[in-house]
Design a protein around this motif. Structure first.
Motif, PDB file in Angstrom:
ATOM      1  N   THR A 158      15.683 -51.187 -52.493  1.00 43.70           N
ATOM      2  CA  THR A 158      15.282 -50.970 -53.880  1.00 43.70           C
ATOM      3  C   THR A 158      14.399 -52.125 -54.348  1.00 43.70           C
TER       4      THR A 158
ATOM      5  N   ARG B 120       9.460 -46.702 -58.133  1.00 43.77           N
ATOM      6  CA  ARG B 120       9.443 -47.148 -56.727  1.00 43.77           C
ATOM      7  C   ARG B 120       8.748 -46.120 -55.827  1.00 43.77           C
TER       8      ARG B 120
ATOM      9  N   SER C  24      10.239 -52.209 -55.537  1.00 38.19           N
ATOM     10  CA  SER C  24      10.108 -52.351 -56.987  1.00 38.19           C
ATOM     11  C   SER C  24       8.701 -52.780 -57.385  1.00 38.19           C
TER      12      SER C  24
ATOM     13  N   SER D 123      17.024 -46.735 -49.002  1.00 37.92           N
ATOM     14  CA  SER D 123      17.409 -46.768 -50.421  1.00 37.92           C
ATOM     15  C   SER D 123      17.056 -45.438 -51.084  1.00 37.92           C
ATOM     16  N   SER D 124      15.977 -44.827 -50.631  1.00 36.34           N
ATOM     17  CA  SER D 124      15.570 -43.537 -51.183  1.00 36.34           C
ATOM     18  C   SER D 124      16.349 -42.390 -50.531  1.00 36.34           C
TER      19      SER D 124
END
Lengths: 488, 493
Positions: free
Chosen positions: A363, B289, A367, A319-320
């Motif tokens: 994600t 995050r 979180s 996701s990153s």
């Protein structure tokens, strides 16, 4: 003249050395095979003209006496490796016609060793998938059939199919949870994922950085050793690259396994695994025993957590890693009403379902409020999984397991059932989580005439022993089946 | 992070409201750009003012497959700075990704240090203007990469992005909430600036943006419960820091005294209007995050590495100031000014060598700084070198010229006309000490002013007039003391 595409890499290199044929002849033969095999959809971007130029240059080098480890060998490149001046898509729409002005370290090493690149091979989009069905360039079809089109496995499905169909003498691949070994298992080829850090990740489109590792898919264990020797090596451009010399792996293939302690992890016997898989595994154990190895029963108690851990860690990193595909600097951009809208449209249109699913999972697990329960816990369990292996190495030198829980399955069968799809990695993912080398060797055909693979996992940095064991397994299995050439 | 703020402000720093006094609680996050020619994770250069997008490595632009490699020099500078802040150096630290989307953030995340910063707790002493010394705690210092720059004013409907700054190494220095007035906050930033400049780890040039502060402000009843804080982002001068704090404190007090509540939010300081305004509220706060960057290994520092940096630390401004007071017997004020940056201190030490330190200090703080400031020249580029100024002071000491003439000579030196000796020689400024010559001039002046000479007997103050006349006649070269004595005797005073 014999069909040059039937050669192994080792014999092709020998043949060129003996001037039995030139790189150009060898390359032309393979280009012919590729052109006839468009039905497999193994390539995203063929680079035949470039290949002929490289073959010509290689033949000239040979005359002048400077030859590299892969001199003149026509190979395929998974389209996850950035290649200077050649479009690199990661099988995604979002990268569009992105053409890198730089070369991945792995492909650069191979170029420096005289490789001829036939083209960029199909894969699952951003290497996310186990069937090569998430590619936005369409699925790859397995050369092995069973009355219907089968998947070649994934994510390195193009690499596996191309090698199995004799379209190239070997191919690069990458493995994050099994993406080299499972397709190798599905196509009757050999695939090794080396120790994390052996191959530089520089210039490989990132999926999950702490798990991604490059390796080859080849026709034989020896070929895999030759390829990996070229691909591997310390690279200061990748901070996670390991500064260790590359040993003579080719020399390890064929060595005796007498006295080698082969561990059989009891947790790899699972409910719902076809009997045939267990039978081939048992046969493999016998082969190793007969070859002089000592069989040891071992336990890897945290195995059952490996898949859940993987499907937290890999999507989190993904996701990153995939945040950079935002339509701002390169690749696809879909204009929206404002910046946020442009991001949304670009990424919705640019990413396929599976990639979006993983970006969302990743994600979520990172979180605030969920991080501890998912990501942090997964990392803790990951450490336990690595500890399991460390424990096992006290009583054995390598582990022998099945590669995948099934043979190749029909195209479309699992694509809408992510959980079923994710189960494909159940035997392979542990080696990624622990950073260990693992190789898949074709062992037998199942009742439907489809190949099944067995996996050898070794200690970190001990690819030599892995190659030795894999060589013995290969010899004992005597697997020489080839798919019917239905595609041309 | 839970903050406690035990110190209560001096009463003079209390702010008066309708309902009584209030106390200001201030903490700062200072971003100091590491003085490195290359970026934190790439080899791209960091020169200020270069053409847009010319100092960008592939990784700084977030191209696929590009990987960060930590610049060891930047890590050294962070450790150096940590040592300069008397802080704990963490032998284990780690880089994390702070994830958010923005056009000037090519990777979609900023590489920073979240859980394990390279430097832990420390403290420095500051002296606010007109106040007593205060110890300010340092919470942490961590390394992180800067983002690029969005340029909104080149076109009415398009934003341009300059990635030159993308990846530039920053040290984020987080203070404890230990400041109680705008003057303390300003003194703290100034002290930090002096420390990083002395260490050479940051240029500390606020105008170029290589030192900027996020200011956290809240108010409370003196000694009472901490109030809700607001963060004012990116304030880039000491003056603006003071102004922003002043405005923000008043705003809080007004809201609280009207029975309202402070919203925890991020604000911007409008330097034109002199007010702060909402940038984003707590509800809009990003979920960053954070997670460990899997592309980078943890930073593990050896004792040897830290010790080598320690051994190489220069004298810091506070220590140097103390030494100037001790060694040169300078007043506290002079020592403070002369050690405010490294170049000034170095200049002074050359001038003061084997000379009277107080005259060296006076000349620097008077003539030299006056001219440098007027011409906006840094002391490093002073047209009058430390040795040259020393040469001038020597001529005053050996009475070759008077202090007054020396000022003219200095001016000419500043204009590049030569050394003190050359100018004195060229312009014939050597003080006249020949008593015969002086006497002749004195006689001439008395003869020309008979009336005045008579009056002087009753009004001795008139001697000043005669001194002036004689000095004028000698073009300032006569030794004023000799003139004075001769006149007094001749006038019969």
């Amino acid at each position: 003249m014999t069909d040059l595409t039937k050669l192994t890499l080792a014999s092709a290199l020998d043949g060129m050395k003996a001037r039995e044929f030139s790189s150009m002849e060898l390359t032309d033969a393979h280009i012919g095979a590729c052109e006839a095999a468009s039905g497999l959809n193994a390539f995203i971007t063929p680079t035949f003209d470039l290949a002929r130029d490289q073959a010509k240059a290689s033949d000239e080098r040979r005359v002048s006496g400077t030859i590299g480890k892969l001199e003149g060998a026509p190979l395929g490149m998974k389209d996850l490796f950035c290649t200077e001046g050649v479009r690199t898509t990661a099988a995604s729409k979002i990268l569009g016609d992105f053409t890198p002005p730089y070369e991945s370290t792995v492909s650069a090493n191979m170029k420096a060793d005289g490789m001829v690149m036939l083209g960029k091979l199909n894969l699952d989009q951003f290497a996310m998938g186990s069937a090569n069905e998430t590619s936005c360039f369409g699925p790859v079809i397995n050369p092995w059939r069973n009355g219907e089109d089968l998947v070649p496995g994934g994510s390195s499905g193009g690499s596996a199919a191309a090698v199995a169909a004799d379209l190239c003498l070997g191919a690069t691949a990458t493995d994050t949870g099994g993406s080299i070994r499972q397709p190798a298992g599905f196509t009757g080829t050999v695939g090794i994922k080396p120790t994390y850090g052996r191959c530089s990740r520089y210039g490989i489109v990132a999926f999950a950085s702490s798990l991604d590792q490059a390796g080859p898919i080849a026709k034989t264990v020896e070929d895999a050793a030759i390829l990996l020797e070229s691909m591997a090596g310390y690279d200061p451009k990748d901070s996670t690259s390991i500064n260790e010399p590359v040993p003579d792996w080719r020399g390890a293939v064929g060595q005796s396994v007498k006295g080698l302690r082969v561990g059989v992890p009891r947790e790899y016997t699972m409910d719902g695994i076809p009997k045939e898989i267990d039978a081939v595994w048992a046969e493999g154990v016998e082969w190793m025993r007969e070859a002089g190895a000592e069989i040891v029963d071992v336990s890897l108690p945290h195995t059952k957590y490996a898949l859940p851990v993987y499907y937290v860690v890999a999507p989190a990193e993904a996701s990153s890693n995939l945040a950079r595909y935002d339509g701002m600097r390169y690749g696809l951009r879909v204009e929206g009403e404002n910046l946020a809208d442009t991001y949304e449209r670009t990424r919705t249109e640019g990413f396929g379902d599976e990639v979006r699913r993983r970006v969302m999972i990743g994600t979520y697990v990172l979180s605030a409020g969920y991080y501890d329960a998912y990501y942090l816990r997964a990392q803790k369990v990951r450490t336990k999984i690595a500890d399991d292996f460390r424990q096992a190495w006290e009583s054995c030198d390598v582990l022998l397991t099945p590669t995948a829980p099934s043979a190749a399955f029909p195209v479309g069968r699992k694509i809408n059932d992510p959980i079923q799809m994710y189960l494909n990695d159940v035997f392979t993912v542990t080696a990624n989580l622990a950073g260990l080398p693992g190789i898949s060797v074709p062992a037998a055909l199942d009742g439907n005439g489809l190949p099944l693979g067995l996996q050898i996992i070794g200690r970190a940095l001990d690819e030599s022993t892995v190659f030795k064991a894999a060589g013995a397994l290969e010899k004992a299995a005597g697997f020489d089946a080839k798919p019917d050439k239905w595609w041309s | 992070m839970t903050f406690i703020a035990p110190r209560v402000a001096d009463e003079k720093d209390w702010l008066q409201g309708e309902t009584g006094p209030w106390e200001l609680i201030i903490g700062l996050e200072v971003h100091a750009q590491v003085a490195s020619i290359a970026k934190l994770f790439s080899g791209a250069p960091t020169a200020f003012g270069a053409e847009p997008n010319t100092q960008v490595a592939l990784v700084d632009a977030g191209l696929p497959g590009m990987l960060p490699v930590v610049n060891k020099y930047c890590v050294e500078q962070a450790v150096r700075t940590g040592l300069g802040l008397n802080a704990q150096i963490n032998k284990f630290s780690r880089f994390d990704r702070k994830n958010y989307f923005y056009v000037d953030l090519p990777q979609g995340y900023q590489i920073s240090q979240f859980e394990h910063p390279v430097v832990g707790e420390g403290e420095i002493e500051i002296v606010p203007e007109g106040g007593e010394p205060v110890t300010v705690g340092i919470e942490r210092l961590h390394l992180e990469q800067d983002a690029g720059k969005s340029i909104h004013d080149l076109s009415p409907d398009e934003t341009y992005v300059d990635l030159n700054r993308s990846g530039v190494a920053l040290m984020e220095i987080v203070s404890k909430p230990d400041m109680r007035s705008a003057a303390e906050a300003s003194a703290y930033v100034d002290a930090l600036r002096q420390i990083v400049r002395a260490l050479g780890t940051c240029d500390g040039d606020m105008e170029k943006g290589n030192l900027r502060a996020d200011v956290n402000v809240s108010v409370r009843k003196p000694g009472g419960e901490l109030g809700t804080r607001c963060e004012i982002k990116n304030v880039n001068s000491l003056r603006f820091i003071r102004q922003a704090i002043g405005y923000e404190a008043r705003r809080h007090i007004e809201i609280l005294e009207a029975g309202g509540e402070i919203d925890q939010e991020t604000r911007l300081y409008d330097t034109v209007k002199g007010e702060t305004r909402t940038m984003r509220s707590k509800e809009d706060a990003h979920d960053y995050r954070y997670f460990p960057d899997p592309d980078l290994l943890p930073l593990e520092l050896s004792d040897d590495f830290i010790d080598r940096i320690k051994a190489d630390l220069p004298e810091l401004p506070a220590a140097r100031k103390a030494r100037f007071v001790e060694q040169f017997r300078l007043p506290d004020y002079d020592a403070g000014v002369l050690t405010s940056d490294k170049a000034t201190g170095d200049y002074f030490e050359i001038v003061a060598q084997k000379r009277d330190p107080k005259s060296a200090s006076n000349w620097m703080m008077g003539e030299l700084f006056g001219r440098l400031n007027a011409d906006e020249i840094g002391i490093e580029d002073s047209p009058v070198s430390a040795d040259a100024l020393g040469g001038l002071i020597d001529r005053i000491a050996d009475k070759t010229i008077s202090g007054k003439i020396a000022k003219d000579v200095f001016s000419k030196m500043f204009e590049g006309e030569g050394t003190a000796d050359e100018i004195i020689e060229r312009d014939g400024l050597k003080q006249v000490t020949d008593m015969g010559a002086i006497e002749a001039m004195v006689d001439e002046v008395i003869a020309a002013n008979r009336d005045q000479a008579e009056k002087a007997k009753d009004n001795p103050k008139l001697v000043g007039f005669f001194v002036g006349q004689v000095m004028k006649k000698s073009q300032g070269k006569a030794n004023p003391q000799a003139v004075n004595e001769l006149l007094r005797s001749k006038l019969g005073l």
